[in-house]
Design a protein around this motif. Sequence first.
Motif, PDB file in Angstrom:
ATOM      1  N   LEU A  72       0.807  -1.226   0.000  1.00  0.00           N
ATOM      2  CA  LEU A  72       0.000   0.000   0.000  1.00  0.00           C
ATOM      3  C   LEU A  72       0.839   1.273   0.000  1.00  0.00           C
ATOM      4  O   LEU A  72       0.316   2.363  -0.224  1.00  0.00           O
ATOM      5  CB  LEU A  72      -0.972  -0.009   1.191  1.00  0.00           C
ATOM      6  CG  LEU A  72      -2.005  -1.152   1.165  1.00  0.00           C
ATOM      7  CD1 LEU A  72      -2.898  -1.105   2.398  1.00  0.00           C
ATOM      8  CD2 LEU A  72      -2.863  -1.100  -0.102  1.00  0.00           C
ATOM      9  N   LYS A  73       2.153   1.129   0.201  1.00  0.00           N
ATOM     10  CA  LYS A  73       3.035   2.304   0.227  1.00  0.00           C
ATOM     11  C   LYS A  73       2.940   3.123  -1.055  1.00  0.00           C
ATOM     12  O   LYS A  73       3.045   4.342  -1.040  1.00  0.00           O
ATOM     13  CB  LYS A  73       4.495   1.853   0.380  1.00  0.00           C
ATOM     14  CG  LYS A  73       4.896   1.594   1.815  1.00  0.00           C
ATOM     15  CD  LYS A  73       6.369   1.190   1.857  1.00  0.00           C
ATOM     16  CE  LYS A  73       6.739   0.748   3.255  1.00  0.00           C
ATOM     17  NZ  LYS A  73       7.933  -0.095   3.282  1.00  0.00           N
ATOM     18  N   SER A  74       2.763   2.438  -2.172  1.00  0.00           N
ATOM     19  CA  SER A  74       2.781   3.132  -3.462  1.00  0.00           C
ATOM     20  C   SER A  74       1.376   3.290  -4.046  1.00  0.00           C
ATOM     21  O   SER A  74       1.219   3.521  -5.238  1.00  0.00           O
ATOM     22  CB  SER A  74       3.658   2.349  -4.439  1.00  0.00           C
ATOM     23  OG  SER A  74       3.176   1.023  -4.504  1.00  0.00           O
ATOM     24  N   LEU A  75       0.348   3.134  -3.194  1.00  0.00           N
ATOM     25  CA  LEU A  75      -1.015   3.141  -3.740  1.00  0.00           C
ATOM     26  C   LEU A  75      -1.896   4.240  -3.139  1.00  0.00           C
ATOM     27  O   LEU A  75      -3.109   4.094  -3.045  1.00  0.00           O
ATOM     28  CB  LEU A  75      -1.653   1.757  -3.545  1.00  0.00           C
ATOM     29  CG  LEU A  75      -0.961   0.638  -4.347  1.00  0.00           C
ATOM     30  CD1 LEU A  75      -1.525  -0.728  -3.968  1.00  0.00           C
ATOM     31  CD2 LEU A  75      -1.135   0.879  -5.852  1.00  0.00           C
ATOM     32  N   GLY A  76      -1.252   5.331  -2.729  1.00  0.00           N
ATOM     33  CA  GLY A  76      -2.030   6.505  -2.310  1.00  0.00           C
ATOM     34  C   GLY A  76      -2.542   6.439  -0.883  1.00  0.00           C
ATOM     35  O   GLY A  76      -3.451   7.198  -0.517  1.00  0.00           O
ATOM     36  N   VAL A  77      -1.974   5.552  -0.067  1.00  0.00           N
ATOM     37  CA  VAL A  77      -2.419   5.459   1.321  1.00  0.00           C
ATOM     38  C   VAL A  77      -1.482   6.282   2.202  1.00  0.00           C
ATOM     39  O   VAL A  77      -0.294   5.977   2.316  1.00  0.00           O
ATOM     40  CB  VAL A  77      -2.449   3.992   1.814  1.00  0.00           C
ATOM     41  CG1 VAL A  77      -2.794   3.930   3.304  1.00  0.00           C
ATOM     42  CG2 VAL A  77      -3.464   3.198   0.999  1.00  0.00           C
ATOM     43  N   ARG A  78      -2.027   7.330   2.797  1.00  0.00           N
ATOM     44  CA  ARG A  78      -1.212   8.107   3.724  1.00  0.00           C
ATOM     45  C   ARG A  78      -1.136   7.410   5.092  1.00  0.00           C
ATOM     46  O   ARG A  78      -0.072   7.163   5.617  1.00  0.00           O
ATOM     47  CB  ARG A  78      -1.793   9.513   3.884  1.00  0.00           C
ATOM     48  CG  ARG A  78      -0.991  10.303   4.898  1.00  0.00           C
ATOM     49  CD  ARG A  78      -1.222  11.773   4.825  1.00  0.00           C
ATOM     50  NE  ARG A  78      -0.318  12.454   5.751  1.00  0.00           N
ATOM     51  CZ  ARG A  78      -0.387  13.717   6.069  1.00  0.00           C
ATOM     52  NH1 ARG A  78      -1.305  14.480   5.506  1.00  0.00           N
ATOM     53  NH2 ARG A  78       0.463  14.244   6.926  1.00  0.00           N
ATOM     54  N   TRP A  79      -2.332   7.084   5.644  1.00  0.00           N
ATOM     55  CA  TRP A  79      -2.382   6.525   7.006  1.00  0.00           C
ATOM     56  C   TRP A  79      -2.818   5.067   6.954  1.00  0.00           C
ATOM     57  O   TRP A  79      -3.830   4.747   6.340  1.00  0.00           O
ATOM     58  CB  TRP A  79      -3.349   7.315   7.888  1.00  0.00           C
ATOM     59  CG  TRP A  79      -3.068   8.788   7.984  1.00  0.00           C
ATOM     60  CD1 TRP A  79      -3.887   9.800   7.570  1.00  0.00           C
ATOM     61  CD2 TRP A  79      -1.915   9.408   8.567  1.00  0.00           C
ATOM     62  NE1 TRP A  79      -3.318  11.013   7.845  1.00  0.00           N
ATOM     63  CE2 TRP A  79      -2.102  10.810   8.468  1.00  0.00           C
ATOM     64  CE3 TRP A  79      -0.750   8.931   9.167  1.00  0.00           C
ATOM     65  CZ2 TRP A  79      -1.173  11.728   8.927  1.00  0.00           C
ATOM     66  CZ3 TRP A  79       0.185   9.842   9.626  1.00  0.00           C
ATOM     67  CH2 TRP A  79      -0.040  11.217   9.514  1.00  0.00           C
ATOM     68  N   TYR A  80      -2.078   4.225   7.637  1.00  0.00           N
ATOM     69  CA  TYR A  80      -2.367   2.778   7.675  1.00  0.00           C
ATOM     70  C   TYR A  80      -2.597   2.399   9.139  1.00  0.00           C
ATOM     71  O   TYR A  80      -1.690   2.537   9.972  1.00  0.00           O
ATOM     72  CB  TYR A  80      -1.171   2.031   7.096  1.00  0.00           C
ATOM     73  CG  TYR A  80      -1.239   0.515   7.113  1.00  0.00           C
ATOM     74  CD1 TYR A  80      -1.955  -0.181   6.142  1.00  0.00           C
ATOM     75  CD2 TYR A  80      -0.544  -0.225   8.072  1.00  0.00           C
ATOM     76  CE1 TYR A  80      -1.984  -1.574   6.136  1.00  0.00           C
ATOM     77  CE2 TYR A  80      -0.566  -1.613   8.068  1.00  0.00           C
ATOM     78  CZ  TYR A  80      -1.295  -2.278   7.100  1.00  0.00           C
ATOM     79  OH  TYR A  80      -1.323  -3.664   7.083  1.00  0.00           O
ATOM     80  N   ALA A  81      -3.810   1.947   9.456  1.00  0.00           N
ATOM     81  CA  ALA A  81      -4.146   1.545  10.831  1.00  0.00           C
ATOM     82  C   ALA A  81      -4.472   0.058  10.816  1.00  0.00           C
ATOM     83  O   ALA A  81      -5.427  -0.367  10.162  1.00  0.00           O
ATOM     84  CB  ALA A  81      -5.354   2.331  11.324  1.00  0.00           C
ATOM     85  N   SER A  82      -3.662  -0.712  11.518  1.00  0.00           N
ATOM     86  CA  SER A  82      -3.827  -2.171  11.463  1.00  0.00           C
ATOM     87  C   SER A  82      -4.104  -2.741  12.844  1.00  0.00           C
ATOM     88  O   SER A  82      -3.562  -2.258  13.849  1.00  0.00           O
ATOM     89  CB  SER A  82      -2.541  -2.794  10.913  1.00  0.00           C
ATOM     90  OG  SER A  82      -2.518  -4.189  11.158  1.00  0.00           O
ATOM     91  N   GLU A  83      -4.906  -3.796  12.880  1.00  0.00           N
ATOM     92  CA  GLU A  83      -5.113  -4.523  14.143  1.00  0.00           C
ATOM     93  C   GLU A  83      -3.774  -4.952  14.732  1.00  0.00           C
ATOM     94  O   GLU A  83      -3.625  -5.020  15.954  1.00  0.00           O
ATOM     95  CB  GLU A  83      -5.979  -5.769  13.901  1.00  0.00           C
ATOM     96  CG  GLU A  83      -6.212  -6.560  15.179  1.00  0.00           C
ATOM     97  CD  GLU A  83      -6.874  -7.905  14.991  1.00  0.00           C
ATOM     98  OE1 GLU A  83      -7.057  -8.347  13.847  1.00  0.00           O
ATOM     99  OE2 GLU A  83      -7.201  -8.531  16.009  1.00  0.00           O
ATOM    100  N   GLU A  84      -2.811  -5.225  13.886  1.00  0.00           N
ATOM    101  CA  GLU A  84      -1.549  -5.795  14.357  1.00  0.00           C
ATOM    102  C   GLU A  84      -0.523  -4.745  14.767  1.00  0.00           C
ATOM    103  O   GLU A  84       0.597  -5.086  15.125  1.00  0.00           O
ATOM    104  CB  GLU A  84      -0.962  -6.727  13.283  1.00  0.00           C
ATOM    105  CG  GLU A  84      -1.899  -7.839  12.840  1.00  0.00           C
ATOM    106  CD  GLU A  84      -2.484  -8.644  14.003  1.00  0.00           C
ATOM    107  OE1 GLU A  84      -1.834  -8.753  15.061  1.00  0.00           O
ATOM    108  OE2 GLU A  84      -3.615  -9.147  13.856  1.00  0.00           O
ATOM    109  N   GLN A  85      -0.874  -3.460  14.678  1.00  0.00           N
ATOM    110  CA  GLN A  85       0.074  -2.417  15.060  1.00  0.00           C
ATOM    111  C   GLN A  85      -0.592  -1.442  16.017  1.00  0.00           C
ATOM    112  O   GLN A  85      -1.733  -1.026  15.792  1.00  0.00           O
ATOM    113  CB  GLN A  85       0.561  -1.664  13.815  1.00  0.00           C
ATOM    114  CG  GLN A  85       1.043  -2.633  12.747  1.00  0.00           C
ATOM    115  CD  GLN A  85       2.100  -2.057  11.848  1.00  0.00           C
ATOM    116  OE1 GLN A  85       2.835  -1.163  12.238  1.00  0.00           O
ATOM    117  NE2 GLN A  85       2.179  -2.583  10.645  1.00  0.00           N
TER     118      GLN A  85
END
Length: 335
Positions: A72-85
Amino acid sequence: MQSDENIIGNDKIPADLYPLINGLCTVGADLAKTIARGPLGQTLGGAVGENSDGDQQKALDVMADEAFAEALKSLGVRWYASEEQEEVVELDPNGRYALAIDPLDGSSNIDVNVSIGTIFSIFEANEGANESFLRPANEQIAAGYIIFGPQTGLMVTFGNGTLFYVLSPDSGKFELANDHVVVPKESTEYAINASNYRHWSKPVRAYIDDCIAGAEGIHGKNFNMRWVASLVAETHRILTRGGIFLYPTDSREGYGAGRLRMVYECAPMAFLVEQADGHATNEHDRILDQTAKELHARTPFVFGTPVKVDRLASYHDLPEKEVSALFGQRGLFRD
Ligand SMILES: O=P(O)(O)OC[C@H]1O[C@](O)(COP(=O)(O)O)[C@@H](O)[C@@H]1O
Ligand SMILES: [Mg+2]
Ligand SMILES: [Mg+2]
C-alpha cells in the motif's frame, strides 16, 4: 486492460480508488496461494506473539500485515491503521487515503482450514493520523473484505450498493459475480457464541431464549444456530442467506463492549451490510452513526436481516419484569 489489473468488472469501481482496490486484490490473491500451500498448523497458524490488544498473534496475522503495508506504500495510502500495530503508520505523506485493516480475521481458524479473511475500511485522509479514523463511520468512502475459503472472493462497497467478485482459478483475476448483493428478508438462522450465555445481559438472553424456544415459542418456528468464529465468514453467510449475528456486551472482564473492534471490523462490515439493505447496530443504535474513541476500541455488534436486528434492539426497551418473564407472555414480539 493492463496486465497488472486484477479485477474483471472494474467499471463498477470508482476510478480514483481502483489502484488501491486492485492492490488489495493483488495481495489477497498472493495470500490465497500462501494459505492453500500451508502447512496451516505451526507454520501459518503458529503463535508468534501478542498484538497491542493482548490478542495472540499467529504467523499469518503478521505475514498478512507486512504484505499489505508494503504493497500500500505506493497506492495513495497516507495513514495505515492495522489490528496488528499499536499506532497508525504513515505510508505516503502525499497519499490521499486512510486505510484501516484487520489483515487476517478469524485467526483461531487458520490451523483447522475454516474460512478466514481480510477486512478493510477506507476514508479520505485528514492531516492527523488518529483523526483520520476516529470519526463517524458513515464517512467511510469504501469498505470490504477478502474471504479465503473454499472460494476466494472480494465483497466491497463504495456507498452505491454491495458488489461481490470471485477470484477465478482460471484467469487468476477477481471477476464480478454479483453487482447487487441483498441480505435476504427472511431467515431462521442466528449466530452467537453461546458459551458466553451466562455473561450476557437479560435482553440478549431473552432474545436468544425466544429463538431456542423455536416452534413452541413466540416465533412459532424453529431456528438454526451457526458460529464460525470468523467475522468474515459470518458476514458472508448473512449477505448470502440472511439471519442475525450478535457479539454483544458481556460481563467478562474486558468484554464490556463485546469483542469486536469498531474501526477495522464493525464499521466496514456495517457499511457492507447496510449497502445490501441489512441493518447493523451496537445492540441499540446504528453502527454507522458511531465514532470510535480509540483506534482499537471495541463495540457490541449486531447485524443482519433488518427485522431481526430491530427486534433485538426492542428487547432492550422492555421493562425489567417483561424481559424476565417467560417468552410466551411477550405477545408483542410475535411474528
Ligand atoms: O472466539 P470468539 O469469542 O468466539 O470470537 C470470535 C470472533 O473473534 C474474531 O476472530 C476476532 O478477529 P481476529 O481473528 O482478527 O482477532 C472474529 O473474527 C470472530 O467473530
Ligand atoms: Mg478480526
Ligand atoms: Mg485479525
